[in-house]
Design a protein around this motif. Sequence first.
Motif, PDB file in Angstrom:
ATOM      1  N   LEU A  79      30.021  46.059  40.468  1.00  0.00           N
ATOM      2  CA  LEU A  79      28.967  45.061  40.649  1.00  0.00           C
ATOM      3  C   LEU A  79      29.437  43.654  40.310  1.00  0.00           C
ATOM      4  CD1 LEU A  79      25.900  44.551  41.221  1.00  0.00           C
ATOM      5  CD2 LEU A  79      25.531  44.880  38.753  1.00  0.00           C
ATOM      6  N   LEU A  80      30.285  43.514  39.270  1.00  0.00           N
ATOM      7  CA  LEU A  80      30.594  42.203  38.699  1.00  0.00           C
ATOM      8  C   LEU A  80      32.010  41.713  38.956  1.00  0.00           C
ATOM      9  CD1 LEU A  80      28.896  42.732  35.203  1.00  0.00           C
ATOM     10  CD2 LEU A  80      27.933  41.582  37.213  1.00  0.00           C
ATOM     11  N   HIS A  81      32.804  42.430  39.733  1.00  0.00           N
ATOM     12  CA  HIS A  81      34.214  42.055  39.894  1.00  0.00           C
ATOM     13  C   HIS A  81      34.367  40.696  40.564  1.00  0.00           C
ATOM     14  CE1 HIS A  81      34.380  42.712  44.267  1.00  0.00           C
ATOM     15  NE2 HIS A  81      33.597  43.761  44.073  1.00  0.00           N
ATOM     16  N   ALA A  82      35.517  40.081  40.313  1.00  0.00           N
ATOM     17  CA  ALA A  82      35.880  38.840  40.984  1.00  0.00           C
ATOM     18  C   ALA A  82      36.476  39.179  42.349  1.00  0.00           C
ATOM     19  CB  ALA A  82      36.875  38.067  40.129  1.00  0.00           C
ATOM     20  N   ASP A  83      36.992  38.173  43.036  1.00  0.00           N
ATOM     21  CA  ASP A  83      37.632  38.438  44.331  1.00  0.00           C
ATOM     22  C   ASP A  83      39.011  37.785  44.406  1.00  0.00           C
ATOM     23  OD1 ASP A  83      36.969  35.791  44.491  1.00  0.00           O
ATOM     24  OD2 ASP A  83      35.939  35.928  46.434  1.00  0.00           O
ATOM     25  N   MET A  84      39.714  37.789  43.267  1.00  0.00           N
ATOM     26  CA  MET A  84      41.021  37.145  43.207  1.00  0.00           C
ATOM     27  C   MET A  84      42.051  37.830  44.099  1.00  0.00           C
ATOM     28  SD  MET A  84      40.415  34.632  41.205  1.00  0.00           S
ATOM     29  CE  MET A  84      42.036  34.032  40.746  1.00  0.00           C
ATOM     30  N   ASN A  85      41.886  39.128  44.319  1.00  0.00           N
ATOM     31  CA  ASN A  85      42.773  39.845  45.240  1.00  0.00           C
ATOM     32  C   ASN A  85      42.233  39.854  46.673  1.00  0.00           C
ATOM     33  OD1 ASN A  85      44.748  40.621  43.343  1.00  0.00           O
ATOM     34  ND2 ASN A  85      43.506  42.373  42.698  1.00  0.00           N
ATOM     35  N   ASN A  86      40.966  39.493  46.806  1.00  0.00           N
ATOM     36  CA  ASN A  86      40.275  39.540  48.098  1.00  0.00           C
ATOM     37  C   ASN A  86      40.283  40.943  48.698  1.00  0.00           C
ATOM     38  OD1 ASN A  86      38.731  38.213  50.030  1.00  0.00           O
ATOM     39  ND2 ASN A  86      40.492  37.814  51.355  1.00  0.00           N
ATOM     40  N   ARG A  87      40.280  41.934  47.799  1.00  0.00           N
ATOM     41  CA  ARG A  87      40.180  43.338  48.193  1.00  0.00           C
ATOM     42  C   ARG A  87      39.223  44.005  47.210  1.00  0.00           C
ATOM     43  NH1 ARG A  87      45.399  41.967  49.612  1.00  0.00           N
ATOM     44  NH2 ARG A  87      46.204  42.917  51.559  1.00  0.00           N
ATOM     45  N   ASP A  88      38.073  44.396  47.684  1.00  0.00           N
ATOM     46  CA  ASP A  88      37.015  44.883  46.797  1.00  0.00           C
ATOM     47  C   ASP A  88      37.478  46.040  45.915  1.00  0.00           C
ATOM     48  OD1 ASP A  88      35.243  43.015  47.699  1.00  0.00           O
ATOM     49  OD2 ASP A  88      34.230  44.326  49.126  1.00  0.00           O
ATOM     50  N   LEU A  89      38.187  47.000  46.488  1.00  0.00           N
ATOM     51  CA  LEU A  89      38.605  48.166  45.716  1.00  0.00           C
ATOM     52  C   LEU A  89      39.510  47.771  44.557  1.00  0.00           C
ATOM     53  CD1 LEU A  89      38.850  51.175  45.162  1.00  0.00           C
ATOM     54  CD2 LEU A  89      40.699  51.260  46.874  1.00  0.00           C
ATOM     55  N   PHE A  90      40.509  46.963  44.834  1.00  0.00           N
ATOM     56  CA  PHE A  90      41.481  46.636  43.788  1.00  0.00           C
ATOM     57  C   PHE A  90      40.953  45.580  42.827  1.00  0.00           C
ATOM     58  CE2 PHE A  90      43.902  48.491  47.245  1.00  0.00           C
ATOM     59  CZ  PHE A  90      44.590  49.478  46.546  1.00  0.00           C
ATOM     60  N   ASP A  91      40.054  44.730  43.284  1.00  0.00           N
ATOM     61  CA  ASP A  91      39.356  43.844  42.348  1.00  0.00           C
ATOM     62  C   ASP A  91      38.490  44.669  41.396  1.00  0.00           C
ATOM     63  OD1 ASP A  91      40.202  41.211  43.108  1.00  0.00           O
ATOM     64  OD2 ASP A  91      39.000  41.415  44.933  1.00  0.00           O
ATOM     65  N   THR A  92      37.836  45.695  41.935  1.00  0.00           N
ATOM     66  CA  THR A  92      37.009  46.577  41.111  1.00  0.00           C
ATOM     67  C   THR A  92      37.858  47.346  40.112  1.00  0.00           C
ATOM     68  OG1 THR A  92      35.332  46.836  42.842  1.00  0.00           O
ATOM     69  CG2 THR A  92      35.423  48.545  41.152  1.00  0.00           C
ATOM     70  N   LEU A  93      39.009  47.848  40.545  1.00  0.00           N
ATOM     71  CA  LEU A  93      39.882  48.609  39.644  1.00  0.00           C
ATOM     72  C   LEU A  93      40.409  47.731  38.517  1.00  0.00           C
ATOM     73  CD1 LEU A  93      41.880  50.843  42.160  1.00  0.00           C
ATOM     74  CD2 LEU A  93      40.142  51.564  40.510  1.00  0.00           C
ATOM     75  N   TRP A  94      40.766  46.480  38.828  1.00  0.00           N
ATOM     76  CA  TRP A  94      41.249  45.598  37.758  1.00  0.00           C
ATOM     77  C   TRP A  94      40.144  45.359  36.730  1.00  0.00           C
ATOM     78  CZ3 TRP A  94      39.946  41.117  35.356  1.00  0.00           C
ATOM     79  CH2 TRP A  94      40.906  40.567  34.491  1.00  0.00           C
ATOM     80  N   MET A  95      38.937  45.085  37.215  1.00  0.00           N
ATOM     81  CA  MET A  95      37.828  44.840  36.296  1.00  0.00           C
ATOM     82  C   MET A  95      37.488  46.111  35.520  1.00  0.00           C
ATOM     83  SD  MET A  95      35.766  42.335  35.338  1.00  0.00           S
ATOM     84  CE  MET A  95      35.219  41.173  36.583  1.00  0.00           C
ATOM     85  N   THR A  96      37.591  47.265  36.151  1.00  0.00           N
ATOM     86  CA  THR A  96      37.370  48.527  35.445  1.00  0.00           C
ATOM     87  C   THR A  96      38.379  48.688  34.318  1.00  0.00           C
ATOM     88  OG1 THR A  96      36.532  49.588  37.468  1.00  0.00           O
ATOM     89  CG2 THR A  96      37.242  51.039  35.690  1.00  0.00           C
ATOM     90  N   GLY A  97      39.637  48.348  34.605  1.00  0.00           N
ATOM     91  CA  GLY A  97      40.668  48.422  33.570  1.00  0.00           C
ATOM     92  C   GLY A  97      40.355  47.529  32.385  1.00  0.00           C
ATOM     93  N   LEU A  98      39.851  46.327  32.647  1.00  0.00           N
ATOM     94  CA  LEU A  98      39.471  45.424  31.559  1.00  0.00           C
ATOM     95  C   LEU A  98      38.350  46.025  30.721  1.00  0.00           C
ATOM     96  CD1 LEU A  98      39.395  42.708  30.059  1.00  0.00           C
ATOM     97  CD2 LEU A  98      37.872  41.852  31.866  1.00  0.00           C
ATOM     98  N   PHE A  99      37.301  46.501  31.374  1.00  0.00           N
ATOM     99  CA  PHE A  99      36.161  47.075  30.651  1.00  0.00           C
ATOM    100  C   PHE A  99      36.573  48.318  29.857  1.00  0.00           C
ATOM    101  CE2 PHE A  99      32.921  45.275  33.945  1.00  0.00           C
ATOM    102  CZ  PHE A  99      33.081  44.017  33.383  1.00  0.00           C
ATOM    103  N   LEU A 100      37.434  49.151  30.441  1.00  0.00           N
ATOM    104  CA  LEU A 100      37.881  50.359  29.739  1.00  0.00           C
ATOM    105  C   LEU A 100      38.685  50.010  28.490  1.00  0.00           C
ATOM    106  CD1 LEU A 100      38.963  52.678  32.703  1.00  0.00           C
ATOM    107  CD2 LEU A 100      37.056  53.052  31.125  1.00  0.00           C
ATOM    108  N   SER A 101      39.512  48.970  28.575  1.00  0.00           N
ATOM    109  CA  SER A 101      40.280  48.544  27.399  1.00  0.00           C
ATOM    110  C   SER A 101      39.363  48.093  26.263  1.00  0.00           C
ATOM    111  CB  SER A 101      41.236  47.402  27.771  1.00  0.00           C
ATOM    112  OG  SER A 101      42.301  47.879  28.546  1.00  0.00           O
ATOM    113  N   VAL A 102      38.239  47.500  26.632  1.00  0.00           N
ATOM    114  CA  VAL A 102      37.289  47.029  25.623  1.00  0.00           C
ATOM    115  C   VAL A 102      36.611  48.207  24.929  1.00  0.00           C
ATOM    116  CG1 VAL A 102      35.131  45.784  25.259  1.00  0.00           C
ATOM    117  CG2 VAL A 102      36.886  44.819  26.758  1.00  0.00           C
ATOM    118  N   VAL A 103      36.113  49.160  25.704  1.00  0.00           N
ATOM    119  CA  VAL A 103      35.358  50.272  25.107  1.00  0.00           C
ATOM    120  C   VAL A 103      36.268  51.350  24.537  1.00  0.00           C
ATOM    121  CG1 VAL A 103      33.392  49.866  26.621  1.00  0.00           C
ATOM    122  CG2 VAL A 103      35.124  51.548  27.283  1.00  0.00           C
ATOM    123  N   SER A 104      37.579  51.294  24.840  1.00  0.00           N
ATOM    124  CA  SER A 104      38.491  52.332  24.356  1.00  0.00           C
ATOM    125  C   SER A 104      38.573  52.355  22.837  1.00  0.00           C
ATOM    126  CB  SER A 104      39.892  52.117  24.940  1.00  0.00           C
ATOM    127  OG  SER A 104      40.472  50.926  24.427  1.00  0.00           O
TER     128      SER A 104
END
Length: 316
Positions: A192-217
């Motif tokens: 829902l909240l990803h940026a578009d720095m890669n201009n690819r929704d899937l990989f922008d989502t995966l990068w943001m998921t990685g950030l969020f997972l690092s926080v809650v880990s």
Amino acid sequence: DLCNLTPHIISHHHFTKLVQSRLVSYQQVHSDIMFGASQAVQKLADGKQGSGTVPVVYGLFLCSALAVYHFVANGEFSAIMTMAVMIQCLAFVLLAVKSAAVGSVSGISAKCLALEALAFACRLSSTTWLNGYLPVDASGDFVYQAVEAIALLIVLWLLYCSFATHEHTYQKDADTLPVFPLVLGCFLLAALLHADMNNRDLFDTLWMTGLFLSVVSVLPQLWLINQTGGVVQACTGHYIAMLAVSRALSGVFMWHARHDITCRPLVEGVNHAVWAILSAHVMHLVLLGDFGFYYIKALMQHGLSFKMEIPCADMV
């Protein structure tokens, strides 16, 4: 003849007793040496007598970081992102040193490691071939990704220790925080909240998921500490502290680059991606706030060699 043999029989009897007594003595000495060695290794990992080990590890990583900053990144500000992942890698090196030294994963949350491994995998799926979330200096060409890949390998090795070689030391009964809801929540928020720095929704989502997972880990690790009485050994304490330092450096860079981060806004005129990224960094530091207080207190009282106790009421 019997009289002639008697002295030899007595002599042989005394010789046998002497050999047996020597064997007992050697076995006792061997046992004492092995016990002393095991105690020394335990103290090394826990920081009781191995006060020189942690500074050496810190020193090596500091020299490496400075070398990358000056000779690879040429002093560019964006290298702070590479410094952040190097410090994050240092955190897992400290855990690996402890585990290898004592042959134990006691005090380490395997669920925390699993979330970190998934976070690395999500970020590397983007940063290994796309440039949207990389430092713009030369360290973003290979050093940044290489350090994250090394950290991922260390985490996988620690997971292997937890479930295979050192399984008997893994505190499974205390490492009980459910993590699937965390993974699902991170992915949905990232979608829902990803940026578009890669201009690819899937990989922008995966990068943001990685950030969020690092926080809650960090939550399973804090949960484990709480379930085991709030006792934190030195290497584990340094590991958590280095994660906080890494997140702080990453947050500084993200704040500096906030005007360069773009997204397709959900609300006209609102860059939700920037707020999501910065909020994630702040949340990570907030989660470690109580730990940080007791960590600094332990450092001031005992130096790098400490054993801290956190009141369970202060744990997340």
